[in-house]
Design a protein around this motif. Structure first.
Motif, PDB file in Angstrom:
ATOM      1  N   PHE A  48       0.858  -1.180   0.000  1.00 24.56           N
ATOM      2  CA  PHE A  48       0.000   0.000   0.000  1.00 24.56           C
ATOM      3  C   PHE A  48       0.897   1.233   0.000  1.00 24.56           C
ATOM      4  CE2 PHE A  48      -2.919   2.711   2.833  1.00 24.56           C
ATOM      5  CZ  PHE A  48      -3.642   3.186   1.754  1.00 24.56           C
ATOM      6  N   ASP A  49       0.759   2.074  -1.024  1.00 21.47           N
ATOM      7  CA  ASP A  49       1.558   3.287  -1.164  1.00 21.47           C
ATOM      8  C   ASP A  49       0.638   4.493  -1.288  1.00 21.47           C
ATOM      9  OD1 ASP A  49       3.779   1.592  -1.341  1.00 21.47           O
ATOM     10  OD2 ASP A  49       3.823   1.680  -3.531  1.00 21.47           O
ATOM     11  N   ILE A  50       1.062   5.599  -0.677  1.00 22.70           N
ATOM     12  CA  ILE A  50       0.334   6.863  -0.772  1.00 22.70           C
ATOM     13  C   ILE A  50       1.326   7.925  -1.215  1.00 22.70           C
ATOM     14  CG2 ILE A  50      -0.960   8.629   0.492  1.00 22.70           C
ATOM     15  CD1 ILE A  50      -1.632   6.462   2.568  1.00 22.70           C
ATOM     16  N   ALA A  51       0.924   8.748  -2.186  1.00 23.90           N
ATOM     17  CA  ALA A  51       1.761   9.860  -2.629  1.00 23.90           C
ATOM     18  C   ALA A  51       0.907  11.119  -2.724  1.00 23.90           C
ATOM     19  CB  ALA A  51       2.397   9.558  -3.988  1.00 23.90           C
ATOM     20  N   VAL A  52       1.401  12.194  -2.119  1.00 28.08           N
ATOM     21  CA  VAL A  52       0.724  13.484  -2.176  1.00 28.08           C
ATOM     22  C   VAL A  52       1.774  14.508  -2.574  1.00 28.08           C
ATOM     23  CG1 VAL A  52      -0.508  15.251  -0.861  1.00 28.08           C
ATOM     24  CG2 VAL A  52      -0.919  12.837  -0.372  1.00 28.08           C
ATOM     25  N   GLY A  53       1.440  15.332  -3.535  1.00 26.08           N
ATOM     26  CA  GLY A  53       2.370  16.357  -3.987  1.00 26.08           C
ATOM     27  C   GLY A  53       1.700  17.714  -4.054  1.00 26.08           C
ATOM     28  N   PHE A  54       2.454  18.718  -3.651  1.00 27.19           N
ATOM     29  CA  PHE A  54       1.990  20.099  -3.728  1.00 27.19           C
ATOM     30  C   PHE A  54       3.002  20.893  -4.537  1.00 27.19           C
ATOM     31  CE2 PHE A  54       0.488  18.508   0.350  1.00 27.19           C
ATOM     32  CZ  PHE A  54      -0.860  18.845   0.318  1.00 27.19           C
ATOM     33  N   GLN A  55       2.529  21.920  -5.192  1.00 28.63           N
ATOM     34  CA  GLN A  55       3.451  22.853  -5.819  1.00 28.63           C
ATOM     35  C   GLN A  55       3.150  24.246  -5.296  1.00 28.63           C
ATOM     36  OE1 GLN A  55       3.115  22.247  -9.941  1.00 28.63           O
ATOM     37  NE2 GLN A  55       1.032  22.949 -10.102  1.00 28.63           N
ATOM     38  N   LEU A  56       4.195  25.023  -5.218  1.00 30.27           N
ATOM     39  CA  LEU A  56       4.102  26.362  -4.649  1.00 30.27           C
ATOM     40  C   LEU A  56       3.969  27.375  -5.775  1.00 30.27           C
ATOM     41  CD1 LEU A  56       4.266  28.019  -2.028  1.00 30.27           C
ATOM     42  CD2 LEU A  56       6.747  28.059  -2.339  1.00 30.27           C
ATOM     43  N   ALA A  57       3.020  28.279  -5.597  1.00 29.56           N
ATOM     44  CA  ALA A  57       2.782  29.327  -6.588  1.00 29.56           C
ATOM     45  C   ALA A  57       2.455  30.618  -5.845  1.00 29.56           C
ATOM     46  CB  ALA A  57       1.627  28.924  -7.501  1.00 29.56           C
ATOM     47  N   LYS A  58       2.205  31.661  -6.603  1.00 26.72           N
ATOM     48  CA  LYS A  58       1.745  32.912  -5.989  1.00 26.72           C
ATOM     49  C   LYS A  58       0.361  33.228  -6.551  1.00 26.72           C
ATOM     50  CE  LYS A  58       4.345  35.737  -9.251  1.00 26.72           C
ATOM     51  NZ  LYS A  58       5.431  36.695  -9.420  1.00 26.72           N
ATOM     52  N   ALA A  59      -0.445  33.878  -5.709  1.00 18.55           N
ATOM     53  CA  ALA A  59      -1.815  34.200  -6.104  1.00 18.55           C
ATOM     54  C   ALA A  59      -2.225  35.513  -5.445  1.00 18.55           C
ATOM     55  CB  ALA A  59      -2.754  33.083  -5.684  1.00 18.55           C
ATOM     56  N   GLU A  60      -3.262  36.119  -5.992  1.00 16.84           N
ATOM     57  CA  GLU A  60      -3.802  37.319  -5.364  1.00 16.84           C
ATOM     58  C   GLU A  60      -4.665  36.907  -4.193  1.00 16.84           C
ATOM     59  OE1 GLU A  60      -5.805  39.921  -8.052  1.00 16.84           O
ATOM     60  OE2 GLU A  60      -3.980  40.351  -9.176  1.00 16.84           O
ATOM     61  N   SER A  61      -4.497  37.582  -3.065  1.00 19.28           N
ATOM     62  CA  SER A  61      -5.257  37.284  -1.864  1.00 19.28           C
ATOM     63  C   SER A  61      -6.721  37.631  -2.068  1.00 19.28           C
ATOM     64  CB  SER A  61      -4.698  38.082  -0.677  1.00 19.28           C
ATOM     65  OG  SER A  61      -5.518  37.900   0.441  1.00 19.28           O
ATOM     66  N   GLU A  63      -8.614  37.533   0.676  1.00 19.39           N
ATOM     67  CA  GLU A  63      -8.968  37.896   2.050  1.00 19.39           C
ATOM     68  C   GLU A  63      -9.153  39.405   2.230  1.00 19.39           C
ATOM     69  OE1 GLU A  63      -9.598  35.655   4.533  1.00 19.39           O
ATOM     70  OE2 GLU A  63      -9.367  34.170   2.950  1.00 19.39           O
ATOM     71  N   ASP A  64      -8.403  40.182   1.492  1.00 18.24           N
ATOM     72  CA  ASP A  64      -8.513  41.634   1.676  1.00 18.24           C
ATOM     73  C   ASP A  64      -8.683  42.301   0.314  1.00 18.24           C
ATOM     74  OD1 ASP A  64      -5.948  41.859   0.478  1.00 18.24           O
ATOM     75  OD2 ASP A  64      -4.990  41.581   2.411  1.00 18.24           O
ATOM     76  N   LYS A  65      -8.953  43.583   0.334  1.00 21.03           N
ATOM     77  CA  LYS A  65      -9.223  44.317  -0.903  1.00 21.03           C
ATOM     78  C   LYS A  65      -7.968  44.927  -1.516  1.00 21.03           C
ATOM     79  CE  LYS A  65     -13.851  45.221   0.635  1.00 21.03           C
ATOM     80  NZ  LYS A  65     -14.693  46.039   1.432  1.00 21.03           N
ATOM     81  N   THR A  66      -6.796  44.665  -0.915  1.00 22.54           N
ATOM     82  CA  THR A  66      -5.562  45.272  -1.403  1.00 22.54           C
ATOM     83  C   THR A  66      -4.948  44.495  -2.567  1.00 22.54           C
ATOM     84  OG1 THR A  66      -4.181  44.052   0.153  1.00 22.54           O
ATOM     85  CG2 THR A  66      -5.031  46.213   0.876  1.00 22.54           C
ATOM     86  N   LYS A  67      -5.503  43.360  -2.900  1.00 27.34           N
ATOM     87  CA  LYS A  67      -4.972  42.510  -3.988  1.00 27.34           C
ATOM     88  C   LYS A  67      -3.520  42.140  -3.734  1.00 27.34           C
ATOM     89  CE  LYS A  67      -8.611  42.674  -6.710  1.00 27.34           C
ATOM     90  NZ  LYS A  67      -9.430  41.571  -7.010  1.00 27.34           N
ATOM     91  N   GLN A  68      -3.216  41.851  -2.492  1.00 28.20           N
ATOM     92  CA  GLN A  68      -1.863  41.463  -2.093  1.00 28.20           C
ATOM     93  C   GLN A  68      -1.534  40.084  -2.682  1.00 28.20           C
ATOM     94  OE1 GLN A  68      -1.513  41.128   2.115  1.00 28.20           O
ATOM     95  NE2 GLN A  68       0.666  40.720   2.071  1.00 28.20           N
ATOM     96  N   THR A  69      -0.304  39.902  -3.146  1.00 30.21           N
ATOM     97  CA  THR A  69       0.142  38.618  -3.669  1.00 30.21           C
ATOM     98  C   THR A  69       0.620  37.750  -2.507  1.00 30.21           C
ATOM     99  OG1 THR A  69       0.803  39.683  -5.726  1.00 30.21           O
ATOM    100  CG2 THR A  69       1.673  37.496  -5.323  1.00 30.21           C
ATOM    101  N   VAL A  70       0.106  36.521  -2.453  1.00 31.30           N
ATOM    102  CA  VAL A  70       0.428  35.607  -1.355  1.00 31.30           C
ATOM    103  C   VAL A  70       0.871  34.258  -1.931  1.00 31.30           C
ATOM    104  CG1 VAL A  70      -1.173  36.673   0.285  1.00 31.30           C
ATOM    105  CG2 VAL A  70      -1.966  34.806  -1.174  1.00 31.30           C
ATOM    106  N   PRO A  71       1.658  33.494  -1.159  1.00 33.56           N
ATOM    107  CA  PRO A  71       2.019  32.147  -1.615  1.00 33.56           C
ATOM    108  C   PRO A  71       0.805  31.223  -1.521  1.00 33.56           C
ATOM    109  CG  PRO A  71       2.854  32.538   0.592  1.00 33.56           C
ATOM    110  CD  PRO A  71       2.250  33.822   0.126  1.00 33.56           C
ATOM    111  N   GLN A  72       0.773  30.241  -2.384  1.00 31.49           N
ATOM    112  CA  GLN A  72      -0.343  29.303  -2.381  1.00 31.49           C
ATOM    113  C   GLN A  72       0.146  27.916  -2.768  1.00 31.49           C
ATOM    114  OE1 GLN A  72      -3.526  30.219  -5.138  1.00 31.49           O
ATOM    115  NE2 GLN A  72      -4.991  29.167  -3.832  1.00 31.49           N
ATOM    116  N   LEU A  73      -0.231  26.929  -1.963  1.00 32.22           N
ATOM    117  CA  LEU A  73       0.054  25.539  -2.302  1.00 32.22           C
ATOM    118  C   LEU A  73      -1.087  24.995  -3.148  1.00 32.22           C
ATOM    119  CD1 LEU A  73       1.359  23.936   1.017  1.00 32.22           C
ATOM    120  CD2 LEU A  73       2.638  24.335  -1.083  1.00 32.22           C
ATOM    121  N   LEU A  74      -0.728  24.327  -4.224  1.00 34.45           N
ATOM    122  CA  LEU A  74      -1.715  23.689  -5.092  1.00 34.45           C
ATOM    123  C   LEU A  74      -1.422  22.192  -5.128  1.00 34.45           C
ATOM    124  CD1 LEU A  74      -1.446  26.157  -8.099  1.00 34.45           C
ATOM    125  CD2 LEU A  74      -3.197  26.154  -6.314  1.00 34.45           C
TER     126      LEU A  74
END
Length: 181
Positions: A48-61, A63-74
């Motif tokens: 039994f094997d399990i593999a999970v992978g994420f990649q790191l990107a940047k996205a516009e937040s 959460e707030d109205k400032t359109k701040q760029t934040v890191p995001q795991l996909l």
């Protein structure tokens, strides 16, 4: 400049085995010929094997109205594989254990594939639920994390661009950070 970065983090658990004893089972046929039976079974899962992978990107937040760029795991990979499942059925009411065991052997591959799909669906659900919490943590602690991994945030690829690419492109680009258990 080689273009935007797509760093990945892979988690893999391999060679898991499990023995589950005394699982209760029950079957009932609600049409002619009416039939019901029940008993227990022992299951052994190996490879039994399990593999999970994420990649790191940047996205516009969002959460707030400032359109701040934040890191995001996909998430880009959620895989489950099972080498084999062996089931031994015990039934005492009709003396049909031999027949049930014959069927589990005949349909062993289909049974394994069904269990694999069910587990993979649960893994995808769990990863999907976890990503939001991981991204909140990542956004709050990014400057510390960025210094520790020596990664230039501005060179990260935009999350929206990654989400519109086909999945095959994930394998061809970026740096991988692997953690194996």
């Amino acid at each position: 400049d080689n273009g935007p970065l797509v760093p990945r983090c892979n988690f893999q658990c391999s060679g898991i085995s499990a023995v589950i004893k005394g699982l209760l089972w029950e079957v009932e046929q609600l049409y002619m010929p009416f039939f019901s039976d029940s008993g227990t079974c022992d299951a052994q899962i190996s490879g039994f094997d399990i593999a999970v992978g994420f990649q790191l990107a940047k996205a516009e937040s969002v959460e707030d109205k400032t359109k701040q760029t934040v890191p995001q795991l996909l998430p880009y990979e959620c895989k489950v594989s099972i080498e084999s499942i062996n089931i031994e059925v015990q039934e005492k009411q009709h003396g049909l254990s031999w027949l049930y065991n014959l069927f589990t052997n005949i349909f062993a591959e289909k049974l394994r594939d069904t269990v694999k799909c069910l587990l993979q669906d649960k893994l995808i659900q769990s990863v999907t639920l976890s990503v939001e919490a991981l991204n909140t943590f990542l956004a709050k602690n990014w400057r510390t994390i960025e210094r520790g991994i020596k990664l230039d945030f501005e060179k990260l690829r935009n999350a929206a661009a990654i989400l519109t690419d086909d999945v095959g492109s994930f394998e061809d680009s970026g740096d991988a950070y692997a953690v194996q258990f």
